[in-house]
Design a protein around this motif. Sequence first.
Motif, mmCIF file in Angstrom:
data_model
loop_
_atom_site.group_PDB
_atom_site.id
_atom_site.type_symbol
_atom_site.label_atom_id
_atom_site.label_comp_id
_atom_site.label_asym_id
_atom_site.label_seq_id
_atom_site.Cartn_x
_atom_site.Cartn_y
_atom_site.Cartn_z
ATOM 1 N N ASN A 19 1.102 -1.425 0.152
ATOM 2 C CA ASN A 19 0.007 0.115 0.015
ATOM 3 C C ASN A 19 0.898 1.370 -0.176
ATOM 4 O O ASN A 19 0.717 2.241 -0.691
ATOM 5 N N ASN A 59 -1.950 -12.059 -0.533
ATOM 6 C CA ASN A 59 -3.322 -12.627 -0.005
ATOM 7 C C ASN A 59 -2.677 -13.844 -0.611
ATOM 8 O O ASN A 59 -3.400 -14.895 -0.135
ATOM 9 N N HIS A 63 -4.257 -16.465 2.387
ATOM 10 C CA HIS A 63 -5.834 -16.730 2.525
ATOM 11 C C HIS A 63 -5.397 -18.283 2.698
ATOM 12 O O HIS A 63 -6.155 -19.461 3.254
ATOM 13 N N ALA A 68 -10.702 -14.110 1.784
ATOM 14 C CA ALA A 68 -10.684 -13.690 0.567
ATOM 15 C C ALA A 68 -11.302 -11.976 1.114
ATOM 16 O O ALA A 68 -11.404 -11.003 0.703
ATOM 17 N N ALA A 69 -12.593 -11.754 1.976
ATOM 18 C CA ALA A 69 -13.671 -10.916 2.117
ATOM 19 C C ALA A 69 -12.625 -10.322 3.721
ATOM 20 O O ALA A 69 -12.163 -9.330 3.389
ATOM 21 N N LYS A 72 -9.167 -8.784 1.527
ATOM 22 C CA LYS A 72 -9.694 -7.556 0.709
ATOM 23 C C LYS A 72 -10.057 -6.778 2.355
ATOM 24 O O LYS A 72 -9.514 -5.166 2.342
ATOM 25 N N THR A 73 -10.499 -6.792 3.532
ATOM 26 C CA THR A 73 -11.381 -5.814 4.504
ATOM 27 C C THR A 73 -9.913 -5.183 5.360
ATOM 28 O O THR A 73 -9.439 -4.132 5.451
ATOM 29 N N GLN A 75 -6.772 -5.383 3.420
ATOM 30 C CA GLN A 75 -6.464 -4.378 2.466
ATOM 31 C C GLN A 75 -7.097 -2.866 2.525
ATOM 32 O O GLN A 75 -6.709 -1.770 2.322
ATOM 33 N N GLU A 76 -8.056 -2.998 2.775
ATOM 34 C CA GLU A 76 -8.602 -1.442 2.596
ATOM 35 C C GLU A 76 -8.567 -0.047 3.978
ATOM 36 O O GLU A 76 -8.279 0.550 3.636
#
Length: 122
Positions: A19, A59, A63, A68-69, A72-73, A75-76
């Motif tokens: 990031n 990822n 994993h 995956a959710a 992604k969370t 990462q955000e």
Amino acid sequence: MSVLTGPYVSPILLLVLSNVFMTFAWYGHLKHGSKPLTVVVLVAWGIAFFEYCLAVPANRIGHQVYSAAELKTMQEVITLVVFAAFSVLWLGEKLTMNHAVGFAFIALGAWFIFRGPLGSWG
């Protein structure tokens, strides 16, 4: 296996680093607005390559233990933290209470993702 290289922590560290690269790729040029757009795009693309070299393994490794959710969370949320620091330290922008409230709502959403299932739709 070291705690830092295990599947719980290493994805987080790799996502933080990825990031940082992506934030510079997308927003670093704003400090230098006079540069030609074609140059900015090519430089950003080059920086983004390194972001991918970190995010994809993050990822893949993550994993093993995260959905995956959840990845992604993570990462955000990491993106927001990195971007908040970047906008203050690199761009010299101020964070306001509106930013804090918005980030708090996103953090609440992240809490629900990691909390576990409330039920399912499928």
